[in-house]
Write an enzyme that holds these catalytic residues in place. Structure first.
Site, PDB file in Angstrom:
ATOM      1  N   ASP A 231      10.563   8.323   8.040  1.00 34.77           N
ATOM      2  CA  ASP A 231      11.424   7.221   7.589  1.00 34.77           C
ATOM      3  C   ASP A 231      12.390   7.648   6.491  1.00 34.77           C
ATOM      4  O   ASP A 231      13.597   7.423   6.589  1.00 34.77           O
ATOM      5  CB  ASP A 231      10.577   6.057   7.047  1.00 34.77           C
TER       6      ASP A 231
ATOM      7  N   ARG B 254       2.629   1.871  -7.389  1.00 39.62           N
ATOM      8  CA  ARG B 254       4.015   1.450  -7.118  1.00 39.62           C
ATOM      9  C   ARG B 254       4.873   1.232  -8.364  1.00 39.62           C
ATOM     10  O   ARG B 254       5.997   1.726  -8.422  1.00 39.62           O
ATOM     11  CB  ARG B 254       4.044   0.192  -6.244  1.00 39.62           C
TER      12      ARG B 254
ATOM     13  N   ASP C  59       4.462  -3.603  -0.722  1.00 42.47           N
ATOM     14  CA  ASP C  59       5.086  -2.559  -1.525  1.00 42.47           C
ATOM     15  C   ASP C  59       6.554  -2.820  -1.825  1.00 42.47           C
ATOM     16  O   ASP C  59       7.037  -2.513  -2.911  1.00 42.47           O
ATOM     17  CB  ASP C  59       4.879  -1.197  -0.858  1.00 42.47           C
TER      18      ASP C  59
ATOM     19  N   SER D 288      -1.547   4.280   9.439  1.00 40.66           N
ATOM     20  CA  SER D 288      -0.613   4.365   8.317  1.00 40.66           C
ATOM     21  C   SER D 288      -1.450   4.606   7.067  1.00 40.66           C
ATOM     22  O   SER D 288      -2.354   3.832   6.760  1.00 40.66           O
ATOM     23  CB  SER D 288       0.181   3.063   8.209  1.00 40.66           C
TER      24      SER D 288
HETATM   25  N1  ARG Z   1      -2.927  -3.140   1.351  1.00 41.53           N
HETATM   26  C1  ARG Z   1      -2.701  -2.220   0.304  1.00 41.53           C
HETATM   27  C2  ARG Z   1      -1.836  -2.840  -0.758  1.00 41.53           C
HETATM   28  O1  ARG Z   1      -1.063  -3.696  -0.466  1.00 41.53           O
HETATM   29  C3  ARG Z   1      -2.153  -0.894   0.760  1.00 41.53           C
HETATM   30  C4  ARG Z   1      -0.759  -0.918   1.335  1.00 41.53           C
HETATM   31  C5  ARG Z   1      -0.299   0.380   1.953  1.00 41.53           C
HETATM   32  N2  ARG Z   1      -1.178   0.750   3.018  1.00 41.53           N
HETATM   33  C6  ARG Z   1      -0.999   1.717   3.927  1.00 41.53           C
HETATM   34  N3  ARG Z   1      -1.984   1.935   4.727  1.00 41.53           N
HETATM   35  N4  ARG Z   1       0.106   2.398   4.008  1.00 41.53           N
HETATM   36  O2  ARG Z   1      -1.901  -2.436  -1.880  1.00 41.53           O
END
Ligand code: ARG
Length: 400
Positions: free
Chosen positions: A15, A95, A124, A176
């Site tokens: 990406d 993040r 995110d 993912s």
């Molecule tokens: N659900 C988690 C959060 O919102 C992780 C998000 C990213 N997950 C991923 N498998 N890429 O903090």
């Protein structure tokens, strides 16, 4: 006139690689690719040459690991922040720090735009953009995944091949995965059916509890004012301690979590987490609080833990509320100093013993032996007055 510059949060994946070219063309801008290291094991070598050969005019790499531990992870641990009582918030905590690193780099490089590779239905994007708004409201935010024309991975790959963007030859995982030292988040593929139990290949670092050693591993953890400072009698940096504890926990199948959670954007999603060190440290920290916190502080703090977890999850880390809660939490942590002995065994963490110079456990008061100093007679008067309200109520309403 020189071109405008875009600071892109770059991971080196498909990406964000495609994004370099796409952004360059769409905005006729220069791209500064920025990668932050939060302790992900994923390949971080070759990122610079990859970013530059894909069209970025500059690449910056920032090692954020120590700051992540000292300013983010320890605060979350002291607060007891577990989202919806389960998730130690690894992705969510990383993040705001990544977003801050992007803003800092953008300002140094005179960028006027910030771009990220988050999808339009996740948490995110919220965390990144709320952080951007808190730290640099004047910069324009670009979220190509919400806008671009590609509707599938295949379409992106076709675009990449057409523009000589290197596509990783390794077979893409069906999941993912987001990873940092506080934990790994795994979703997609068969995991999207909440009735399907996670296949073994979904787990990245932990051994299955069934395959874990038959002999338990005993670890000793020492805390100072709510922060772990030594492991098995050895003082070490927070970063080293977490890395070691991840290894020890993973080898014992500790820290696997399977959760349906409420996203910020109104969706329930299913996520698998692996967080050995976070699981062990939250457990140990809470046990030490049971020993050292005064009753009302201990019980009240549970509400703060939940509020704090929501702040992290919902992306409002850079807020006066988080700072205010930190002040409360830090006050509570003054006596959270002491030693715990824990047993790791086939996916479980249990407590073998705990001790603290600030322990409020008084054996003379607790004992049922001769050594007892508790005033049993005084209990009668206490109960009489304590129950007086209910007694009066009952007399009036039941007439007895
Ligand atoms: N659900 C988690 C959060 O919102 C992780 C998000 C990213 N997950 C991923 N498998 N890429 O903090």
């Amino acid at each position: 006139m020189s071109k405008e510059k875009i600071a892109l949060a770059y991971s080196g994946g498909l990406d964000t690689s495609v994004m370099i070219k796409w952004l360059k063309d769409k905005y006729d801008a220069e791209i500064v690719a920025i990668t932050g290291n939060l302790g992900q094991q994923k390949e971080i070598e070759n990122l610079e040459s990859k970013a530059l050969s894909t069209g970025a005019s500059k690449f910056r790499f920032v090692d954020l690991r120590e700051q992540f531990v000292e300013e983010y992870i320890w605060r979350a641990l002291k607060a007891g922040a577990l989202y919806e009582d389960v998730y130690p918030l690894a992705t969510a905590l990383g993040r705001p720090l990544l977003a801050k690193a992007l803003v800092d780099a953008a300002l140094e490089e005179d960028c006027t735009m910030l771009a990220h590779g988050c999808t339009g239905k996740g948490n995110d994007q919220v965390r990144f953009e709320v952080t951007f708004a808190s730290l640099a409201p004047h910069l324009k935010v670009l979220a190509p995944l919400r806008e671009w024309e590609f509707t599938s991975r295949e379409a992106e790959i076709a675009y990449a091949l057409e523009h000589n963007i290197p596509v990783s030859a390794t077979k893409k995982s069906p999941y993912s995965i987001d990873e940092n030292i506080w934990g790994i988040s795994i979703e997609c593929g068969v995991l999207e059916d909440p009735m399907v139990s996670p296949p073994e290949d979904a787990y990245q670092i932990t051994i299955s509890p069934e395959k874990a050693p038959d002999a338990p591993t005993v670890v000793e953890l020492e805390f100072h004012e709510g922060i772990p400072v030594s492991l098995d009698g050895q003082k070490m940096s927070g970063l080293d301690l977490i890395i070691r504890l991840n290894d020890i926990g993973a080898a014992n199948g500790v820290g696997r979590l399977d959760m349906i959670e409420n996203r910020v954007v109104g969706i329930k999603s299913r996520e698998i987490y692996e967080a050995p060190a976070a699981t062990i440290l939250h457990f140990a920290h809470r046990e030490l609080e049971r020993l050292t916190l005064e009753k009302s502080v201990f019980q009240y703090k549970k509400n703060i833990s939940q509020d704090y977890a929501n702040i992290i999850y919902n992306g409002t880390w850079f807020s006066p509320m988080r700072k205010a809660l930190d002040a409360f939490v830090d006050e509570t942590q003054k006596p959270v100093t002491g030693l715990l002995r824990l047993k790791l065994y086939k996916g479980n963490v249990t407590l073998l013993g705990r001790t603290s110079p600030y322990s409020l456990y008084n054996e003379e008061l607790a004992t049922y032996t001769e050594a007892d100093t508790f005033n049993h007679k005084a209990a009668a008067g206490f109960i009489h007055i304590y129950g007086l309200g209910l007694k009066t109520f009952s007399q009036i309403h039941s007439g007895r």
